[in-house]
Design a protein around this motif. Structure first.
Motif, PDB file in Angstrom:
ATOM      1  N   ARG A 201      -4.106   4.767   2.056  1.00 42.15           N
ATOM      2  CA  ARG A 201      -5.067   3.768   2.528  1.00 42.15           C
ATOM      3  C   ARG A 201      -6.449   4.379   2.723  1.00 42.15           C
ATOM      4  O   ARG A 201      -7.474   3.806   2.314  1.00 42.15           O
ATOM      5  CB  ARG A 201      -4.592   3.136   3.834  1.00 42.15           C
ATOM      6  N   THR A 202      -6.488   5.567   3.331  1.00 40.66           N
ATOM      7  CA  THR A 202      -7.767   6.231   3.608  1.00 40.66           C
ATOM      8  C   THR A 202      -8.420   6.759   2.340  1.00 40.66           C
ATOM      9  O   THR A 202      -9.611   6.517   2.085  1.00 40.66           O
ATOM     10  CB  THR A 202      -7.560   7.391   4.600  1.00 40.66           C
ATOM     11  N   LYS A 203      -7.666   7.488   1.529  1.00 35.44           N
ATOM     12  CA  LYS A 203      -8.243   8.118   0.338  1.00 35.44           C
ATOM     13  C   LYS A 203      -8.732   7.099  -0.684  1.00 35.44           C
ATOM     14  O   LYS A 203      -9.746   7.321  -1.351  1.00 35.44           O
ATOM     15  CB  LYS A 203      -7.217   9.054  -0.308  1.00 35.44           C
ATOM     16  N   LEU A 204      -8.007   5.976  -0.824  1.00 34.30           N
ATOM     17  CA  LEU A 204      -8.393   4.959  -1.814  1.00 34.30           C
ATOM     18  C   LEU A 204      -9.207   3.827  -1.196  1.00 34.30           C
ATOM     19  O   LEU A 204      -9.505   2.841  -1.874  1.00 34.30           O
ATOM     20  CB  LEU A 204      -7.140   4.401  -2.504  1.00 34.30           C
ATOM     21  N   GLN A 205      -9.542   3.981   0.083  1.00 34.52           N
ATOM     22  CA  GLN A 205     -10.385   3.002   0.784  1.00 34.52           C
ATOM     23  C   GLN A 205      -9.824   1.581   0.661  1.00 34.52           C
ATOM     24  O   GLN A 205     -10.532   0.635   0.294  1.00 34.52           O
ATOM     25  CB  GLN A 205     -11.825   3.058   0.260  1.00 34.52           C
ATOM     26  N   LEU A 206      -8.539   1.459   0.975  1.00 32.87           N
ATOM     27  CA  LEU A 206      -7.869   0.158   0.865  1.00 32.87           C
ATOM     28  C   LEU A 206      -8.088  -0.627   2.153  1.00 32.87           C
ATOM     29  O   LEU A 206      -7.208  -0.798   2.975  1.00 32.87           O
ATOM     30  CB  LEU A 206      -6.376   0.357   0.583  1.00 32.87           C
ATOM     31  N   ARG A 207      -9.325  -1.100   2.305  1.00 35.17           N
ATOM     32  CA  ARG A 207      -9.723  -1.871   3.479  1.00 35.17           C
ATOM     33  C   ARG A 207     -10.322  -3.191   3.025  1.00 35.17           C
ATOM     34  O   ARG A 207     -10.870  -3.293   1.909  1.00 35.17           O
ATOM     35  CB  ARG A 207     -10.726  -1.083   4.317  1.00 35.17           C
ATOM     36  N   PRO A 208     -10.254  -4.229   3.868  1.00 38.80           N
ATOM     37  CA  PRO A 208     -10.751  -5.554   3.477  1.00 38.80           C
ATOM     38  C   PRO A 208     -12.191  -5.558   2.967  1.00 38.80           C
ATOM     39  O   PRO A 208     -12.516  -6.282   2.019  1.00 38.80           O
ATOM     40  CB  PRO A 208     -10.613  -6.369   4.768  1.00 38.80           C
ATOM     41  N   GLU A 209     -13.046  -4.747   3.580  1.00 39.28           N
ATOM     42  CA  GLU A 209     -14.445  -4.733   3.133  1.00 39.28           C
ATOM     43  C   GLU A 209     -14.609  -4.171   1.731  1.00 39.28           C
ATOM     44  O   GLU A 209     -15.644  -4.344   1.086  1.00 39.28           O
ATOM     45  CB  GLU A 209     -15.314  -3.941   4.117  1.00 39.28           C
ATOM     46  N   HIS A 210     -13.550  -3.497   1.231  1.00 39.53           N
ATOM     47  CA  HIS A 210     -13.583  -2.980  -0.130  1.00 39.53           C
ATOM     48  C   HIS A 210     -12.661  -3.771  -1.069  1.00 39.53           C
ATOM     49  O   HIS A 210     -12.392  -3.344  -2.187  1.00 39.53           O
ATOM     50  CB  HIS A 210     -13.189  -1.499  -0.147  1.00 39.53           C
ATOM     51  N   GLY A 211     -12.161  -4.893  -0.588  1.00 36.62           N
ATOM     52  CA  GLY A 211     -11.402  -5.789  -1.460  1.00 36.62           C
ATOM     53  C   GLY A 211      -9.901  -5.647  -1.447  1.00 36.62           C
ATOM     54  O   GLY A 211      -9.209  -6.327  -2.214  1.00 36.62           O
ATOM     55  N   TYR A 212      -9.358  -4.775  -0.588  1.00 37.34           N
ATOM     56  CA  TYR A 212      -7.910  -4.602  -0.535  1.00 37.34           C
ATOM     57  C   TYR A 212      -7.437  -4.429   0.904  1.00 37.34           C
ATOM     58  O   TYR A 212      -8.180  -3.959   1.771  1.00 37.34           O
ATOM     59  CB  TYR A 212      -7.469  -3.371  -1.355  1.00 37.34           C
ATOM     60  N   SER A 213      -6.180  -4.807   1.126  1.00 43.91           N
ATOM     61  CA  SER A 213      -5.567  -4.626   2.441  1.00 43.91           C
ATOM     62  C   SER A 213      -4.155  -4.103   2.255  1.00 43.91           C
ATOM     63  O   SER A 213      -3.341  -4.728   1.573  1.00 43.91           O
ATOM     64  CB  SER A 213      -5.538  -5.958   3.209  1.00 43.91           C
ATOM     65  N   LEU A 214      -3.881  -2.937   2.850  1.00 41.68           N
ATOM     66  CA  LEU A 214      -2.540  -2.353   2.813  1.00 41.68           C
ATOM     67  C   LEU A 214      -1.942  -2.491   4.205  1.00 41.68           C
ATOM     68  O   LEU A 214      -2.422  -1.881   5.158  1.00 41.68           O
ATOM     69  CB  LEU A 214      -2.587  -0.882   2.396  1.00 41.68           C
ATOM     70  N   ALA A 215      -0.904  -3.314   4.324  1.00 38.84           N
ATOM     71  CA  ALA A 215      -0.341  -3.622   5.635  1.00 38.84           C
ATOM     72  C   ALA A 215       1.136  -3.273   5.713  1.00 38.84           C
ATOM     73  O   ALA A 215       1.881  -3.482   4.753  1.00 38.84           O
ATOM     74  CB  ALA A 215      -0.536  -5.106   5.952  1.00 38.84           C
ATOM     75  N   PRO A 216       1.576  -2.737   6.859  1.00 39.68           N
ATOM     76  CA  PRO A 216       3.003  -2.493   7.062  1.00 39.68           C
ATOM     77  C   PRO A 216       3.718  -3.807   7.341  1.00 39.68           C
ATOM     78  O   PRO A 216       3.151  -4.709   7.982  1.00 39.68           O
ATOM     79  CB  PRO A 216       3.029  -1.573   8.295  1.00 39.68           C
ATOM     80  N   LEU A 217       4.927  -3.948   6.858  1.00 38.78           N
ATOM     81  CA  LEU A 217       5.752  -5.126   7.117  1.00 38.78           C
ATOM     82  C   LEU A 217       6.875  -4.684   8.037  1.00 38.78           C
ATOM     83  O   LEU A 217       7.747  -3.911   7.629  1.00 38.78           O
ATOM     84  CB  LEU A 217       6.311  -5.696   5.806  1.00 38.78           C
ATOM     85  N   TYR A 218       6.831  -5.137   9.274  1.00 35.86           N
ATOM     86  CA  TYR A 218       7.742  -4.646  10.308  1.00 35.86           C
ATOM     87  C   TYR A 218       9.201  -4.746   9.862  1.00 35.86           C
ATOM     88  O   TYR A 218       9.673  -5.805   9.443  1.00 35.86           O
ATOM     89  CB  TYR A 218       7.546  -5.427  11.603  1.00 35.86           C
TER      90      TYR A 218
END
Length: 239
Positions: A201-218
């Motif tokens: 998530r950090t290295k590939l900048q998988l954040r909403p402001e960059h167009g992606y969201s990586l979320a854990p599924l409980y």
């Protein structure tokens, strides 16, 4: 290679997807032909594997439509308990090969490799490069290029990232992650998977402001989603 899979049966699609990934290819799954044909207009696929009933059309209709967009695209048709007439119809429609469902792993991968080889599409492993959602994956160097920058990942981070991108907008179970990234090792702790996901998530900048969201599924695993442009803009505004 980038392989498109049209399979309405989600359980069988997961099996085929795991086999394709294990064979060193990227797999993008579609539950019907319409979304595949839409994607094919913008993305390059090296091979199409489609169920005899592609969710909305028979394979005999899908094949010529696919080749009108991607000329000479190799096609394998999957058939549950096929009759001779079905095999003949698929081959006459342009299928290069037919496989019985459920597939047998070694046979399917051997047929995929043979078909790609005959089509002249076999690439050396050190030249494999898959582009998915604006991220270019270089298997030779475990590198990912996006937004004019290149990041080097560890082999396991690379396999996890590629697994998440090839299953974009679909949940990926921890069992699937362990099987694909860690080859079913039982001594891998849950925390280890979480740590690798966090690094990706950090290295590939998988954040909403960059167009992606990586979320854990409980209690299940992880899911990577593309974030619509308006939502990404809102994420930037809220900082």
């Amino acid at each position: 290679m980038r392989i498109a899979l049209i399979e309405p049966d989600l359980r069988h699609a997961e099996l085929v997807g795991r086999l394709i990934f294990a064979g060193g290819h990227a797999c993008e799954h579609f539950t019907a032909s319409a979304p595949f044909l839409q994607h094919a207009a913008d993305e390059l696929f090296d091979l199409l594997i489609t169920e005899n009933w592609a969710g909305d059309l028979p394979a005999e209709d899908v094949i010529p439509r696919a080749r009108s967009i991607l000329p000479n695209l190799p096609v394998i048709v999957l058939m549950p308990a096929p009759r001779e007439s079905q095999i003949v119809a698929a081959l006459h429609a342009g299928a290069d090969d037919c496989l019985t469902k459920p597939v047998r792993g070694p046979e399917m991968l051997a047929r995929v490799d043979a078909l790609l080889r005959r089509a002249g599409l076999r690439r050396p492993q050190n030249r494999r490069r898959d582009v998915i959602g604006g991220y270019a994956f270089d298997a030779a160097h475990f590198a990912v290029t996006f937004r004019n920058r290149t990041v080097i990942l560890t082999p396991k981070e690379y396999r996890l990232a590629l697994l998440l991108f090839t299953n974009l907008s679909r949940p990926v179970s921890r069992a699937h992650i362990l099987e694909t990234v860690w080859a079913r090792r039982r001594d891998v702790r849950s925390r280890t998977v979480d740590t690798h996901a966090s690094r990706v998530r950090t290295k590939l900048q998988l954040r909403p402001e960059h167009g992606y969201s990586l979320a854990p599924l409980y209690g299940y695993g992880y899911q990577l989603d593309a974030v619509p442009a308006d939502a990404a803009i809102a994420a930037i505004a809220t900082g």
